[in-house]
Write a protein that holds these residues in place. Structure first.
Motif, PDB file in Angstrom:
ATOM      1  N   ASP A   1      -9.438   8.363  -3.657  1.00 19.86           N
ATOM      2  CA  ASP A   1      -9.117   9.739  -4.016  1.00 19.86           C
ATOM      3  C   ASP A   1     -10.104  10.605  -3.249  1.00 19.86           C
ATOM      4  OD1 ASP A   1      -8.657  12.220  -5.107  1.00 19.86           O
ATOM      5  OD2 ASP A   1      -8.933  11.596  -7.180  1.00 19.86           O
ATOM      6  N   GLY A   2      -9.662  11.130  -2.140  1.00 18.57           N
ATOM      7  CA  GLY A   2     -10.579  11.883  -1.302  1.00 18.57           C
ATOM      8  C   GLY A   2      -9.817  12.828  -0.408  1.00 18.57           C
ATOM      9  N   GLY A   3     -10.318  12.958   0.786  1.00 17.52           N
ATOM     10  CA  GLY A   3      -9.672  13.853   1.731  1.00 17.52           C
ATOM     11  C   GLY A   3     -10.656  14.304   2.780  1.00 17.52           C
ATOM     12  N   GLY A   4     -10.440  15.509   3.262  1.00 22.23           N
ATOM     13  CA  GLY A   4     -11.335  15.988   4.287  1.00 22.23           C
ATOM     14  C   GLY A   4     -11.069  17.425   4.662  1.00 22.23           C
ATOM     15  N   ILE A   5     -11.806  17.850   5.682  1.00 21.48           N
ATOM     16  CA  ILE A   5     -11.738  19.221   6.166  1.00 21.48           C
ATOM     17  C   ILE A   5     -11.684  19.175   7.686  1.00 21.48           C
ATOM     18  CG2 ILE A   5     -12.885  21.473   6.166  1.00 21.48           C
ATOM     19  CD1 ILE A   5     -14.579  20.228   3.766  1.00 21.48           C
ATOM     20  N   TYR A   6     -10.879  20.052   8.246  1.00 24.58           N
ATOM     21  CA  TYR A   6     -10.785  20.218   9.693  1.00 24.58           C
ATOM     22  C   TYR A   6     -11.237  21.636   9.981  1.00 24.58           C
ATOM     23  CZ  TYR A   6      -8.433  20.520  14.298  1.00 24.58           C
ATOM     24  OH  TYR A   6      -8.130  20.684  15.630  1.00 24.58           O
ATOM     25  N   ASN A   7     -12.285  21.807  10.776  1.00 22.30           N
ATOM     26  CA  ASN A   7     -12.911  23.118  10.916  1.00 22.30           C
ATOM     27  C   ASN A   7     -12.326  23.997  12.024  1.00 22.30           C
ATOM     28  OD1 ASN A   7     -13.980  22.095  13.270  1.00 22.30           O
ATOM     29  ND2 ASN A   7     -16.110  22.218  12.631  1.00 22.30           N
TER      30      ASN A   7
ATOM     31  N   SER B   1       0.819  -1.206   0.000  1.00 18.98           N
ATOM     32  CA  SER B   1       0.000   0.000   0.000  1.00 18.98           C
ATOM     33  C   SER B   1       0.856   1.261   0.000  1.00 18.98           C
ATOM     34  CB  SER B   1      -0.939   0.014   1.203  1.00 18.98           C
ATOM     35  OG  SER B   1      -0.214   0.136   2.401  1.00 18.98           O
ATOM     36  N   LEU B   2       0.276   2.314  -0.551  1.00 20.24           N
ATOM     37  CA  LEU B   2       0.896   3.626  -0.528  1.00 20.24           C
ATOM     38  C   LEU B   2      -0.207   4.651  -0.281  1.00 20.24           C
ATOM     39  CD1 LEU B   2       3.308   5.539  -0.877  1.00 20.24           C
ATOM     40  CD2 LEU B   2       2.810   5.562  -3.327  1.00 20.24           C
ATOM     41  N   ILE B   3      -0.038   5.452   0.747  1.00 23.22           N
ATOM     42  CA  ILE B   3      -0.980   6.506   1.093  1.00 23.22           C
ATOM     43  C   ILE B   3      -0.207   7.822   1.043  1.00 23.22           C
ATOM     44  CG2 ILE B   3      -2.517   7.432   2.875  1.00 23.22           C
ATOM     45  CD1 ILE B   3      -2.473   4.534   4.091  1.00 23.22           C
ATOM     46  N   ARG B   4      -0.780   8.816   0.378  1.00 22.97           N
ATOM     47  CA  ARG B   4      -0.146  10.133   0.305  1.00 22.97           C
ATOM     48  C   ARG B   4      -1.171  11.190   0.722  1.00 22.97           C
ATOM     49  NH1 ARG B   4       4.363  12.380  -3.014  1.00 22.97           N
ATOM     50  NH2 ARG B   4       4.026  14.608  -3.117  1.00 22.97           N
ATOM     51  N   VAL B   5      -0.838  11.922   1.769  1.00 23.53           N
ATOM     52  CA  VAL B   5      -1.721  12.946   2.324  1.00 23.53           C
ATOM     53  C   VAL B   5      -1.034  14.301   2.172  1.00 23.53           C
ATOM     54  CG1 VAL B   5      -2.862  13.776   4.417  1.00 23.53           C
ATOM     55  CG2 VAL B   5      -2.652  11.314   4.004  1.00 23.53           C
ATOM     56  N   THR B   6      -1.734  15.262   1.617  1.00 23.97           N
ATOM     57  CA  THR B   6      -1.207  16.617   1.469  1.00 23.97           C
ATOM     58  C   THR B   6      -2.079  17.573   2.280  1.00 23.97           C
ATOM     59  OG1 THR B   6      -0.452  16.104  -0.775  1.00 23.97           O
ATOM     60  CG2 THR B   6      -0.607  18.441  -0.173  1.00 23.97           C
TER      61      THR B   6
ATOM     62  N   THR C   1      -7.715  30.133   8.243  1.00 30.84           N
ATOM     63  CA  THR C   1      -8.663  29.316   7.483  1.00 30.84           C
ATOM     64  C   THR C   1      -8.756  27.909   8.066  1.00 30.84           C
ATOM     65  OG1 THR C   1      -6.990  28.488   5.936  1.00 30.84           O
ATOM     66  CG2 THR C   1      -8.133  30.509   5.314  1.00 30.84           C
ATOM     67  N   TRP C   2      -9.857  27.231   7.754  1.00 25.38           N
ATOM     68  CA  TRP C   2      -9.977  25.806   8.070  1.00 25.38           C
ATOM     69  C   TRP C   2      -8.920  25.059   7.268  1.00 25.38           C
ATOM     70  CZ3 TRP C   2     -15.968  25.100   7.320  1.00 25.38           C
ATOM     71  CH2 TRP C   2     -16.635  25.688   8.398  1.00 25.38           C
ATOM     72  N   LYS C   3      -8.642  23.834   7.659  1.00 25.11           N
ATOM     73  CA  LYS C   3      -7.593  23.063   7.001  1.00 25.11           C
ATOM     74  C   LYS C   3      -8.182  22.065   6.008  1.00 25.11           C
ATOM     75  CE  LYS C   3      -4.659  25.234   9.488  1.00 25.11           C
ATOM     76  NZ  LYS C   3      -5.442  26.381   9.850  1.00 25.11           N
ATOM     77  N   LEU C   4      -7.567  22.000   4.845  1.00 24.48           N
ATOM     78  CA  LEU C   4      -7.939  21.086   3.779  1.00 24.48           C
ATOM     79  C   LEU C   4      -6.957  19.922   3.782  1.00 24.48           C
ATOM     80  CD1 LEU C   4      -9.625  20.555   1.186  1.00 24.48           C
ATOM     81  CD2 LEU C   4      -7.857  21.826  -0.048  1.00 24.48           C
ATOM     82  N   VAL C   5      -7.466  18.705   3.634  1.00 17.59           N
ATOM     83  CA  VAL C   5      -6.629  17.512   3.619  1.00 17.59           C
ATOM     84  C   VAL C   5      -6.940  16.741   2.339  1.00 17.59           C
ATOM     85  CG1 VAL C   5      -6.056  15.358   4.806  1.00 17.59           C
ATOM     86  CG2 VAL C   5      -6.662  17.390   6.132  1.00 17.59           C
TER      87      VAL C   5
END
Length: 160
Positions: free
Chosen positions: A126-132, A89-94, A103-107
């Motif tokens: 292919d996704g991500g998220g938001i931290y408020n 497996s390979l996971i890459r988070v930016t 600002t809120w954080k984008l992941v």
């Protein structure tokens, strides 16, 4: 890119802390992530903040109506794929603009994992998220949805 830190994943979670605020973006790479429970995904928690309703996971689908934050973490993978040391497996988070305090954080998350039952097949996320929260990111916690992490390595990079 500059390596900030690297290590081995183990136990019920791994905390990467004392992240300096001197870069523009963060990139986290996780290789060969495995857990004690086949089929369980990997999550990330920003600033080790387990407060309810501060994180939200997206899956590449546009959100066009008001949506509430609903979690204590962000999903990085659909499935860990395998309970072996060769999960491939390979996971890459930016995390862009992680140190800003306005600002809120984008992941952003990209991941490929091997299917345990059919090792020639794969899952792709292919996704991500938001931290408020507007606080600068100073720590990241990597944790499984279920079970305990039994394998994998991580490298955290700072990008200027």
């Amino acid at each position: 890119m500059t390596v900030i830190t690297s290590g081995t994943l183990s136990s019920t979670s791994t905390l990467i802390n004392s992240i300096p605020g001197t870069y523009t973006d963060l990139i986290l790479e996780i290789r060969n992530y495995t857990t004690t429970v086949s089929g369980w995904a990997a999550d990330i928690r920003l600033n080790d903040d387990a407060t309810a309703n501060r994180h939200y996971t997206t899956s590449g689908i546009p959100i066009t109506s008001g949506t509430a934050f609903n979690d204590t973490k962000i999903l990085m993978t659909v499935d860990n794929g395998n309970v072996s040391s060769s999960s491939n497996s390979l996971i890459r988070v930016t995390i862009p603009a992680y140190a800003n305090t306005s600002t809120w954080k984008l992941v952003e998350c990209l991941a490929v994992t091997q299917v345990a039952a059919t090792p020639a097949n794969f899952y792709y996320q292919d996704g991500g998220g938001i931290y408020n929260q507007t606080t600068a990111i100073s720590s990241l916690r990597i944790l499984p949805n279920s079970g305990a992490t039994i394998g994998g390595t991580y490298t955290l990079y700072g990008v200027k």
